[in-house]
Write a protein that holds these residues in place. Structure first.
Motif, PDB file in Angstrom:
ATOM      1  N   LEU A  86     -61.540  39.040 -50.827  1.00 49.34           N
ATOM      2  CA  LEU A  86     -61.868  37.744 -51.544  1.00 49.34           C
ATOM      3  C   LEU A  86     -60.453  37.065 -51.153  1.00 49.34           C
ATOM      4  O   LEU A  86     -60.407  35.760 -50.700  1.00 49.34           O
ATOM      5  CB  LEU A  86     -62.244  37.816 -52.823  1.00 49.34           C
ATOM      6  N   VAL A  87     -59.585  37.452 -51.215  1.00 44.81           N
ATOM      7  CA  VAL A  87     -58.079  36.937 -51.006  1.00 44.81           C
ATOM      8  C   VAL A  87     -58.192  36.270 -49.573  1.00 44.81           C
ATOM      9  O   VAL A  87     -57.066  35.325 -49.306  1.00 44.81           O
ATOM     10  CB  VAL A  87     -57.114  37.701 -51.615  1.00 44.81           C
ATOM     11  N   VAL A  88     -58.492  36.793 -48.607  1.00 48.62           N
ATOM     12  CA  VAL A  88     -58.531  36.418 -47.229  1.00 48.62           C
ATOM     13  C   VAL A  88     -58.786  34.912 -47.247  1.00 48.62           C
ATOM     14  O   VAL A  88     -58.507  34.353 -46.265  1.00 48.62           O
ATOM     15  CB  VAL A  88     -59.334  37.346 -46.367  1.00 48.62           C
ATOM     16  N   LEU A  89     -59.827  34.400 -48.141  1.00 46.89           N
ATOM     17  CA  LEU A  89     -60.244  33.125 -48.133  1.00 46.89           C
ATOM     18  C   LEU A  89     -59.257  32.090 -48.480  1.00 46.89           C
ATOM     19  O   LEU A  89     -59.510  30.990 -48.194  1.00 46.89           O
ATOM     20  CB  LEU A  89     -61.377  32.836 -49.199  1.00 46.89           C
ATOM     21  N   GLY A  90     -58.051  32.576 -48.738  1.00 37.30           N
ATOM     22  CA  GLY A  90     -56.801  31.634 -48.913  1.00 37.30           C
ATOM     23  C   GLY A  90     -55.774  31.866 -47.939  1.00 37.30           C
ATOM     24  O   GLY A  90     -54.919  31.158 -47.916  1.00 37.30           O
ATOM     25  N   GLN A  91     -55.838  32.807 -47.069  1.00 38.84           N
ATOM     26  CA  GLN A  91     -54.957  32.897 -45.844  1.00 38.84           C
ATOM     27  C   GLN A  91     -55.086  31.781 -44.860  1.00 38.84           C
ATOM     28  O   GLN A  91     -56.477  31.507 -44.664  1.00 38.84           O
ATOM     29  CB  GLN A  91     -55.199  34.538 -45.252  1.00 38.84           C
ATOM     30  N   ARG A  92     -54.049  31.166 -44.338  1.00 36.46           N
ATOM     31  CA  ARG A  92     -54.229  30.128 -43.512  1.00 36.46           C
ATOM     32  C   ARG A  92     -54.888  30.212 -42.127  1.00 36.46           C
ATOM     33  O   ARG A  92     -55.610  29.421 -41.686  1.00 36.46           O
ATOM     34  CB  ARG A  92     -52.642  29.370 -43.498  1.00 36.46           C
ATOM     35  N   ALA A  96     -58.315  28.374 -41.669  1.00 35.49           N
ATOM     36  CA  ALA A  96     -58.253  27.318 -40.459  1.00 35.49           C
ATOM     37  C   ALA A  96     -59.070  27.575 -39.489  1.00 35.49           C
ATOM     38  O   ALA A  96     -59.647  26.498 -39.041  1.00 35.49           O
ATOM     39  CB  ALA A  96     -56.812  27.168 -40.192  1.00 35.49           C
ATOM     40  N   VAL A  97     -59.162  28.501 -39.052  1.00 37.37           N
ATOM     41  CA  VAL A  97     -60.127  28.999 -37.905  1.00 37.37           C
ATOM     42  C   VAL A  97     -61.639  28.459 -38.441  1.00 37.37           C
ATOM     43  O   VAL A  97     -62.577  27.861 -37.321  1.00 37.37           O
ATOM     44  CB  VAL A  97     -60.076  30.065 -37.226  1.00 37.37           C
ATOM     45  N   MET A  98     -62.147  29.191 -39.373  1.00 36.53           N
ATOM     46  CA  MET A  98     -63.500  28.899 -39.910  1.00 36.53           C
ATOM     47  C   MET A  98     -63.801  27.323 -40.039  1.00 36.53           C
ATOM     48  O   MET A  98     -64.665  26.745 -39.532  1.00 36.53           O
ATOM     49  CB  MET A  98     -63.804  29.652 -41.163  1.00 36.53           C
ATOM     50  N   VAL A  99     -62.695  26.732 -40.956  1.00 40.23           N
ATOM     51  CA  VAL A  99     -62.963  25.438 -40.960  1.00 40.23           C
ATOM     52  C   VAL A  99     -62.932  24.583 -39.999  1.00 40.23           C
ATOM     53  O   VAL A  99     -63.800  23.498 -39.749  1.00 40.23           O
ATOM     54  CB  VAL A  99     -62.126  24.959 -42.071  1.00 40.23           C
ATOM     55  N   ALA A 100     -61.927  24.881 -38.919  1.00 43.13           N
ATOM     56  CA  ALA A 100     -61.994  23.942 -37.544  1.00 43.13           C
ATOM     57  C   ALA A 100     -63.121  24.181 -37.065  1.00 43.13           C
ATOM     58  O   ALA A 100     -63.556  23.142 -36.226  1.00 43.13           O
ATOM     59  CB  ALA A 100     -60.695  24.456 -37.048  1.00 43.13           C
ATOM     60  N   ALA A 101     -63.805  25.288 -36.879  1.00 44.69           N
ATOM     61  CA  ALA A 101     -64.900  25.396 -36.170  1.00 44.69           C
ATOM     62  C   ALA A 101     -66.064  24.684 -36.596  1.00 44.69           C
ATOM     63  O   ALA A 101     -66.832  23.936 -35.855  1.00 44.69           O
ATOM     64  CB  ALA A 101     -65.319  26.866 -35.971  1.00 44.69           C
ATOM     65  N   TRP A 102     -66.076  24.635 -37.884  1.00 42.13           N
ATOM     66  CA  TRP A 102     -67.294  23.669 -38.437  1.00 42.13           C
ATOM     67  C   TRP A 102     -67.075  22.334 -38.374  1.00 42.13           C
ATOM     68  O   TRP A 102     -67.914  21.665 -37.899  1.00 42.13           O
ATOM     69  CB  TRP A 102     -67.396  23.963 -40.015  1.00 42.13           C
ATOM     70  N   LEU A 103     -65.651  21.761 -38.499  1.00 42.44           N
ATOM     71  CA  LEU A 103     -65.420  20.558 -38.284  1.00 42.44           C
ATOM     72  C   LEU A 103     -65.487  19.908 -36.860  1.00 42.44           C
ATOM     73  O   LEU A 103     -65.972  18.886 -36.540  1.00 42.44           O
ATOM     74  CB  LEU A 103     -64.085  20.085 -38.842  1.00 42.44           C
ATOM     75  N   PRO A 161     -44.493  27.600 -54.872  1.00 43.89           N
ATOM     76  CA  PRO A 161     -45.701  27.746 -55.226  1.00 43.89           C
ATOM     77  C   PRO A 161     -46.339  28.691 -54.162  1.00 43.89           C
ATOM     78  O   PRO A 161     -46.043  29.020 -53.303  1.00 43.89           O
ATOM     79  CB  PRO A 161     -46.395  26.439 -55.265  1.00 43.89           C
ATOM     80  N   SER A 162     -47.793  29.191 -54.921  1.00 43.83           N
ATOM     81  CA  SER A 162     -48.615  30.012 -54.320  1.00 43.83           C
ATOM     82  C   SER A 162     -49.227  29.304 -52.763  1.00 43.83           C
ATOM     83  O   SER A 162     -50.037  28.566 -52.998  1.00 43.83           O
ATOM     84  CB  SER A 162     -49.508  30.546 -55.172  1.00 43.83           C
ATOM     85  N   GLY A 163     -48.858  30.074 -51.723  1.00 44.93           N
ATOM     86  CA  GLY A 163     -49.269  29.258 -50.533  1.00 44.93           C
ATOM     87  C   GLY A 163     -50.858  29.732 -50.420  1.00 44.93           C
ATOM     88  O   GLY A 163     -51.658  28.937 -49.810  1.00 44.93           O
ATOM     89  N   HIS A 164     -51.209  30.819 -50.854  1.00 43.85           N
ATOM     90  CA  HIS A 164     -52.716  31.132 -50.650  1.00 43.85           C
ATOM     91  C   HIS A 164     -53.661  30.103 -51.520  1.00 43.85           C
ATOM     92  O   HIS A 164     -54.549  29.720 -51.163  1.00 43.85           O
ATOM     93  CB  HIS A 164     -53.096  32.659 -51.152  1.00 43.85           C
ATOM     94  N   THR A 165     -53.102  29.864 -52.587  1.00 43.97           N
ATOM     95  CA  THR A 165     -53.899  29.249 -53.457  1.00 43.97           C
ATOM     96  C   THR A 165     -53.900  27.513 -53.086  1.00 43.97           C
ATOM     97  O   THR A 165     -54.874  26.868 -53.032  1.00 43.97           O
ATOM     98  CB  THR A 165     -53.185  28.981 -55.016  1.00 43.97           C
ATOM     99  N   ALA A 166     -52.817  27.085 -52.602  1.00 46.57           N
ATOM    100  CA  ALA A 166     -52.754  25.886 -52.071  1.00 46.57           C
ATOM    101  C   ALA A 166     -53.625  25.484 -50.832  1.00 46.57           C
ATOM    102  O   ALA A 166     -54.391  24.494 -50.654  1.00 46.57           O
ATOM    103  CB  ALA A 166     -51.326  25.278 -51.793  1.00 46.57           C
TER     104      ALA A 166
END
Length: 349
Positions: A86-92, A96-103, A161-166
């Protein structure tokens, strides 16, 4: 008999990409409203309050140590395998690859680069703001803490601060920010909030972040999302510039301007059936037939440059062959008489 041309899937894709960019009418750019300004100010005050609480080693730091000693990963070990994924959903990188593909797909469908440019601006702001605070405060994580009860600041760390969270707040929240309808925006807002909260809580469970790190990561990501309307004019100018450059490159490709040496080098390819496009002047020069030379006319070889002397210079092949009648030097008797005459003075009367 049907004569319509049947386009392949690849040809349809290129045909759609070649269309002029047309933004749908229902897409609206978010504005910096008064409500958003109030939320931005409140989040900024919360952000500064957390930083001050950690700098002064207040009750928040004590809470960090209490949860660290509680060790949630030892209390509920059965969740460890699931939360590691689950914590992979916060790795940059992956997010970024998944969201960039959708956008990217949305940009192609809507004929606009705004989704991709907005994502790039948000990630740039995230790297600059969060990265500078991380390096400036230099806080160590729970696994590397050295002094109990200390805030572990200015020790060469990069945990606050937490980079995963941000990153989870920004990358998943950008989908809600770019939503085209109100219902979609509300649904995506809930989904992004659940994902970002889950990622932040997971980092505390795994012991990689303090509680204060996660709180500051949530507020840092939310500040970026709330400030994005201020960057909309920059995003619009960037999109217009990219389309202008694309149109300029397309026009240059259509005119096919190439220098003369390249045209002469490509002439065999053109005669072999190539599809290069030449300039009008170069095309006329290539299409004009060369003048025919009569077979009986002999073209003499070019003469060399004459020397700067009193008489014209001719080459050996053009000289008139002359056979000398005798030796150019006088006989031995004549040479002796001449020498003796020059040696004796002549007596005069």
């Amino acid at each position: 008999m049907r004569t319509d041309q049947i386009l392949t899937r690849l040809e349809r894709v290129f045909a759609r990409l070649d269309r002029e960019p047309e933004r749908p009418a229902h897409l609206q750019t978010p504005q910096m409203s008064r409500h958003r300004v109030v939320l931005f100010g409140s989040t900024l005050a919360f952000y500064l309050a957390i930083v001050v609480a950690v700098l002064t080693t207040s009750w928040l730091v004590r809470l960090d140590w209490q949860i660290m000693f509680f060790r949630p990963y030892e209390q509920w070990p059965q969740l460890h395998a699931f939360l590691d994924y689950l914590v992979v959903l916060g790795q940059r990188g992956p997010t970024a690859v998944m969201v960039a593909a959708w956008l990217g797909w949305r940009s192609w469908r809507q004929h606009t680069l705004r989704p991709l440019i907005t994502l790039g601006v948000a990630l740039l702001l995230l790297n600059v703001t969060v990265g500078s605070v991380k390096l400036g405060l230099g806080r160590l994580g729970p696994h590397y803490a050295t002094e109990i009860g200390s805030a572990e600041l200015f020790a060469g760390g990069d945990i606050f601060p937490s980079g995963h969270t941000a990153n989870a707040v920004v990358t998943w929240g950008i989908l809600a920010y770019l939503a085209s309808t109100g219902v979609t925006r509300r649904v995506l807002s809930v989904v992004s909030a659940v994902v970002s909260l889950s990622v932040g809580a997971t980092t505390v469970y795994l012991g990689t972040h303090w509680v204060s790190d996660v709180l500051l990561g949530w507020s840092a990501g939310l500040l970026i999302l709330l400030a994005l309307p201020w960057f909309e004019p920059l995003i619009a100018r960037t999109e217009a510039y990219v389309f202008d450059v694309r149109e300029l490159l397309r026009r240059r490709a259509e005119t096919g301007r190439m220098p003369a040496p390249v045209v002469s080098a490509l002439t065999p390819l053109l005669s072999a059936g190539g599809k290069w496009r030449l300039e009008p002047a170069a095309a006329e020069a290539a299409a004009e037939p060369a003048p025919a030379v009569p077979a009986a006319v002999h073209t003499p070889a070019p003469r060399p440059t004459p020397l700067l002397t009193g008489r014209p210079h001719v080459i050996r092949s053009e000289r008139t062959p002359v056979t000398p009648a005798g030796s150019r030097r006088p006989a031995h008797g004549e040479r002796a008489a001449a020498r003796s005459a020059a040696a004796r003075p002549v007596a005069g009367g």
